[in-house]
Design an enzyme around this catalytic site. Sequence first.
Site, short mmCIF file in Angstrom:
data_model
loop_
_atom_site.label_atom_id
_atom_site.label_comp_id
_atom_site.label_asym_id
_atom_site.label_seq_id
_atom_site.Cartn_x
_atom_site.Cartn_y
_atom_site.Cartn_z
N GLU A 160 11.21 -11.73 5.58
CA GLU A 160 11.93 -12.98 5.86
C GLU A 160 11.70 -13.35 7.32
OE1 GLU A 160 15.81 -13.65 4.31
OE2 GLU A 160 15.49 -12.33 2.60
N ASN A 216 9.35 0.19 0.85
CA ASN A 216 10.69 -0.07 1.37
C ASN A 216 11.45 1.22 1.68
OD1 ASN A 216 10.45 -2.79 1.52
ND2 ASN A 216 11.73 -3.28 -0.22
N LEU A 258 10.98 1.64 14.49
CA LEU A 258 11.65 2.74 15.17
C LEU A 258 12.63 2.14 16.18
CD1 LEU A 258 11.11 5.79 14.73
CD2 LEU A 258 9.89 5.79 16.89
N CYS A 268 16.77 -6.68 0.12
CA CYS A 268 15.73 -5.78 -0.40
C CYS A 268 16.00 -4.31 -0.12
CB CYS A 268 14.37 -6.17 0.17
SG CYS A 268 13.78 -7.74 -0.49
#
Length: 441
Positions: A160, A216, A258, A268
């Site tokens: 996004e 993911n 990180l 998601c």
Amino acid sequence: MNNRPRLTVIGTGYLGATHAICMAVMGFEVVGVDVDPGKVAKLNSGEVPFFEPGLPELLTKALETGRLRFTADFADAGAFGDVHFICVGTPQQRDSPAADLTYVDAAVTSLARHLTRRALVVGKSTVPVGTAARLAELIRSIAPAGDQVELAWNPEFLREGFAVDDTMKPDRMVFGVTSAWAEEQLRSAFQPVLAQGVPVKVTDLQTAELVKVAANSFLATKISYINAMAEICEVTGADVHDLAEALAYDERIGGKFLRPGLGFGGGCLPKDIRAFTHRAEELGVGQAVGFLREIDGINRRRRARTVDLVVELCGGDVAGKKVAALGAAFKPNSDDIRDAPALDVAATLAGMGAQVVVYDPAAMDNAKKQYPQLGYGESALATAQDADVVVLLTEWTEFREIDPDTMGAVTAQRRIVDGRHALDAARWRGAGWEYRALGRP
């Protein structure tokens, strides 16, 4: 141009609308389909129903070419399309960590009834592994064309805020297919993308289904890993910001994702890792991804710890204190508030008696609908007026660029919690602010 397949896109939410618009801009004839007539009308009139940089301009351009239109009619879509993309949502079930496949099943069923000739149905939604095989069976049993309709899987990797780039020039494409014909159709449907030299991994359906949840899960693990280190830093007096920077120089680790702070949210990562864990348990290999439960747990703890920092800065009690919350969206350049850490923190503080005022450059309307109990400001400075503490919850560029002296002139106290490690600590402290961030002394 004539040998290009005609495309339909079923579902015009975030993924579907972006896909339909970008494909039309790249030269394909596209029909977008949605069961919500309001959404269809908005899109046909040139209005994107969510915030995504660059997309409204592309929608206008695509509509002007005459290659793009939107409809609620599945018969129209079935007759029109050669390749049909399934782009509906797979939210978490209300009473379980499992993915809710109601919308996917309904979309495939409604479309299949109208497939009377050879066609390819392509899943883009994120689904539990094994879903594609079941849907292929479903299509064969319902479609008038029967075996002439094949199913392929082409997972999406949209970020996004960067969705246009990720659609037009992705870093890779994955084609899950069961025949050479299906691969050929997909190559035709993505010809302008592939012409840029984008790498393609051709594989089977189940591997293609797994790629998205595996990616993911890896990203969620990396984010939670550095946040676990922040927990260690907090009790030892070490600085997680410096630690992350030192780790990032290691090529095997790298600096992307990180970033210590408030953790991940959105539509998601949280639901995908929960659904993945649930599916692994169903398949009898739950132990293999058991660590994802702890990843989820670390992520949730960051929200509670951010609340703790605000309470500490307020001397142990936030009741009656004014808290300026900068950010509502789960990430910058988006108006998406699904599982947004920012609003979770704001609502928790309000529940503890604080007077919380929120400001976000894009997500205000969505936030007001879901969190009417919170106050809302017109700008960052207006929101910070007379605040006892400011808490930065979404790292929008405009918040990063705030001048500490300008903001200090309107607040009651110069106290800030940087929930996203987005600010220059030395600069804010130099301007007389008491600055706190997760995992920093």
